[in-house]
Motif scaffolding. Sequence first.
Motif, PDB file in Angstrom:
ATOM      1  N   VAL A 232     -10.451   6.999 -13.080  1.00  0.00           N
ATOM      2  CA  VAL A 232      -9.162   7.677 -13.192  1.00  0.00           C
ATOM      3  C   VAL A 232      -8.079   6.708 -13.648  1.00  0.00           C
ATOM      4  O   VAL A 232      -7.201   7.049 -14.440  1.00  0.00           O
ATOM      5  N   MET A 233      -8.136   5.471 -13.165  1.00  0.00           N
ATOM      6  CA  MET A 233      -7.049   4.509 -13.362  1.00  0.00           C
ATOM      7  C   MET A 233      -7.185   3.667 -14.621  1.00  0.00           C
ATOM      8  O   MET A 233      -6.288   2.920 -14.974  1.00  0.00           O
ATOM      9  N   ASP A 234      -8.312   3.763 -15.326  1.00  0.00           N
ATOM     10  CA  ASP A 234      -8.525   2.910 -16.494  1.00  0.00           C
ATOM     11  C   ASP A 234      -7.643   3.286 -17.681  1.00  0.00           C
ATOM     12  O   ASP A 234      -7.322   2.442 -18.517  1.00  0.00           O
ATOM     13  N   ASP A 235      -7.261   4.542 -17.786  1.00  0.00           N
ATOM     14  CA  ASP A 235      -6.455   4.987 -18.905  1.00  0.00           C
ATOM     15  C   ASP A 235      -5.030   4.441 -18.793  1.00  0.00           C
ATOM     16  O   ASP A 235      -4.350   4.676 -17.794  1.00  0.00           O
ATOM     17  N   GLU A 236      -4.568   3.721 -19.808  1.00  0.00           N
ATOM     18  CA  GLU A 236      -3.266   3.064 -19.755  1.00  0.00           C
ATOM     19  C   GLU A 236      -2.118   4.065 -19.627  1.00  0.00           C
ATOM     20  O   GLU A 236      -1.155   3.835 -18.884  1.00  0.00           O
ATOM     21  N   THR A 237      -2.207   5.191 -20.327  1.00  0.00           N
ATOM     22  CA  THR A 237      -1.152   6.204 -20.262  1.00  0.00           C
ATOM     23  C   THR A 237      -1.066   6.786 -18.856  1.00  0.00           C
ATOM     24  O   THR A 237       0.026   6.936 -18.288  1.00  0.00           O
ATOM     25  N   ALA A 238      -2.213   7.112 -18.266  1.00  0.00           N
ATOM     26  CA  ALA A 238      -2.234   7.648 -16.904  1.00  0.00           C
ATOM     27  C   ALA A 238      -1.716   6.617 -15.914  1.00  0.00           C
ATOM     28  O   ALA A 238      -0.956   6.940 -14.998  1.00  0.00           O
ATOM     29  N   ARG A 239      -2.126   5.362 -16.104  1.00  0.00           N
ATOM     30  CA  ARG A 239      -1.698   4.300 -15.189  1.00  0.00           C
ATOM     31  C   ARG A 239      -0.182   4.118 -15.240  1.00  0.00           C
ATOM     32  O   ARG A 239       0.466   3.899 -14.224  1.00  0.00           O
ATOM     33  N   SER A 240       0.403   4.200 -16.434  1.00  0.00           N
ATOM     34  CA  SER A 240       1.855   4.092 -16.567  1.00  0.00           C
ATOM     35  C   SER A 240       2.555   5.241 -15.856  1.00  0.00           C
ATOM     36  O   SER A 240       3.585   5.050 -15.188  1.00  0.00           O
ATOM     37  N   HIS A 241       1.989   6.438 -15.976  1.00  0.00           N
ATOM     38  CA  HIS A 241       2.549   7.608 -15.289  1.00  0.00           C
ATOM     39  C   HIS A 241       2.498   7.421 -13.779  1.00  0.00           C
ATOM     40  O   HIS A 241       3.477   7.690 -13.073  1.00  0.00           O
ATOM     41  N   TYR A 242       1.368   6.942 -13.280  1.00  0.00           N
ATOM     42  CA  TYR A 242       1.223   6.721 -11.839  1.00  0.00           C
ATOM     43  C   TYR A 242       2.205   5.651 -11.348  1.00  0.00           C
ATOM     44  O   TYR A 242       2.805   5.776 -10.285  1.00  0.00           O
ATOM     45  N   ARG A 243       2.346   4.587 -12.137  1.00  0.00           N
ATOM     46  CA  ARG A 243       3.244   3.501 -11.739  1.00  0.00           C
ATOM     47  C   ARG A 243       4.691   3.998 -11.635  1.00  0.00           C
ATOM     48  O   ARG A 243       5.399   3.672 -10.684  1.00  0.00           O
ATOM     49  N   GLN A 244       5.119   4.776 -12.599  1.00  0.00           N
ATOM     50  CA  GLN A 244       6.484   5.302 -12.563  1.00  0.00           C
ATOM     51  C   GLN A 244       6.698   6.221 -11.362  1.00  0.00           C
ATOM     52  O   GLN A 244       7.743   6.176 -10.715  1.00  0.00           O
ATOM     53  N   ALA A 245       5.692   7.042 -11.063  1.00  0.00           N
ATOM     54  CA  ALA A 245       5.799   7.933  -9.899  1.00  0.00           C
ATOM     55  C   ALA A 245       5.866   7.127  -8.610  1.00  0.00           C
ATOM     56  O   ALA A 245       6.631   7.458  -7.687  1.00  0.00           O
ATOM     57  N   LEU A 246       5.084   6.044  -8.544  1.00  0.00           N
ATOM     58  CA  LEU A 246       5.095   5.191  -7.363  1.00  0.00           C
ATOM     59  C   LEU A 246       6.440   4.494  -7.209  1.00  0.00           C
ATOM     60  O   LEU A 246       6.979   4.410  -6.095  1.00  0.00           O
ATOM     61  N   GLN A 247       6.980   3.984  -8.287  1.00  0.00           N
ATOM     62  CA  GLN A 247       8.274   3.302  -8.226  1.00  0.00           C
ATOM     63  C   GLN A 247       9.387   4.259  -7.797  1.00  0.00           C
ATOM     64  O   GLN A 247      10.269   3.892  -7.016  1.00  0.00           O
ATOM     65  N   GLN A 248       9.360   5.491  -8.283  1.00  0.00           N
ATOM     66  CA  GLN A 248      10.337   6.489  -7.862  1.00  0.00           C
ATOM     67  C   GLN A 248      10.216   6.760  -6.361  1.00  0.00           C
ATOM     68  O   GLN A 248      11.219   6.897  -5.656  1.00  0.00           O
ATOM     69  N   CYS A 249       8.979   6.827  -5.882  1.00  0.00           N
ATOM     70  CA  CYS A 249       8.738   7.060  -4.460  1.00  0.00           C
ATOM     71  C   CYS A 249       9.270   5.899  -3.626  1.00  0.00           C
ATOM     72  O   CYS A 249       9.914   6.107  -2.597  1.00  0.00           O
ATOM     73  N   ALA A 250       9.009   4.659  -4.069  1.00  0.00           N
ATOM     74  CA  ALA A 250       9.485   3.478  -3.339  1.00  0.00           C
ATOM     75  C   ALA A 250      11.006   3.455  -3.284  1.00  0.00           C
ATOM     76  O   ALA A 250      11.596   3.116  -2.246  1.00  0.00           O
ATOM     77  N   ARG A 251      11.660   3.822  -4.391  1.00  0.00           N
ATOM     78  CA  ARG A 251      13.125   3.852  -4.407  1.00  0.00           C
ATOM     79  C   ARG A 251      13.665   4.921  -3.455  1.00  0.00           C
ATOM     80  O   ARG A 251      14.667   4.710  -2.763  1.00  0.00           O
ATOM     81  N   ALA A 252      13.004   6.071  -3.403  1.00  0.00           N
ATOM     82  CA  ALA A 252      13.447   7.153  -2.518  1.00  0.00           C
ATOM     83  C   ALA A 252      13.331   6.741  -1.044  1.00  0.00           C
ATOM     84  O   ALA A 252      14.234   6.998  -0.238  1.00  0.00           O
ATOM     85  N   ILE A 253      12.228   6.093  -0.687  1.00  0.00           N
ATOM     86  CA  ILE A 253      12.050   5.623   0.695  1.00  0.00           C
ATOM     87  C   ILE A 253      13.090   4.549   1.001  1.00  0.00           C
ATOM     88  O   ILE A 253      13.713   4.562   2.084  1.00  0.00           O
ATOM     89  N   SER A 254      13.297   3.640   0.070  1.00  0.00           N
ATOM     90  CA  SER A 254      14.280   2.554   0.275  1.00  0.00           C
ATOM     91  C   SER A 254      15.690   3.131   0.493  1.00  0.00           C
ATOM     92  O   SER A 254      16.427   2.655   1.346  1.00  0.00           O
TER      93      SER A 254
END
Length: 260
Positions: A232-254
């Motif tokens: 699932v994580m090998d695709d660069e486009t998908a990985r970029s999407h996941y990373r952005q979603a994770l960063q948004q989540c971290a900012r919301a918790i912060s």
Amino acid sequence: MRSDDETTERETDYRVPSLQRGLAILQMFNAARRNLSMAEMAERLGVSVSAIYRIVHTLCEMGYLRKLGKNNYELGPQVVSDGFGYLTSRDLVDVALPHLNALRDRTSLSCHLSIREQTDSLYLYRAFAAQRLSVNIPIGTRIPCHCTAMGRMLLSGLNDSQLDNLYQHVRLDDYPPPAPRTLPELRAMLDQDRERGWVLHRSDYSTAIACAVHDHRGAVTAAINLSGPDAVMDDETARSHYRQALQQCARAISRELGGG
């Protein structure tokens, strides 16, 4: 002659008297009575001073009691540290839980939350993705920080001096790559992690992306990740999407913790 009830009670009495006494001693202190002598402790327990001497000494060694003068004691800093540490962790889980659950639902990947305890990453919460190849690390698991994506983000909140003190007597060469094998290598890796703002870590069968969570002081107080199978994580486009979603989540918790 003993009754059956008395016999059963004695056979199933698993209490540890020394532990009971140690906890009873800590409970003696309150706002009205901030310090006690060892004789006063013994009197309240109905035992001799010699019976509690080693218990009191152990509590002092562990930081739960502090000796004042010749023979007076007060609660030590470890009591406060443990209490606030627990409360902080619970508050953090309560804040992060709905965000991580929502992130899991959006991405169909497992999410985890951890804090640093010395050189370990301690897992406090998991939002488990219901798929066959999900990554599922149990709550309470401890993994050396330098070996994981979340652990490295937790270490990224330390300066060089703090990092040197933390790893002064810790060996790093017992773990396989990509874990760093020396302190200079770890320091260089963390410099890159800070600049990047996230860490990607591959294991034998899965990939994890981690970001830091910041408190009201701007300090790194926790880390969160998204983890899934390499397929699932090998695709660069998908990985970029996941990373952005994770960063948004971290900012919301912060933000909910008072961080910028």
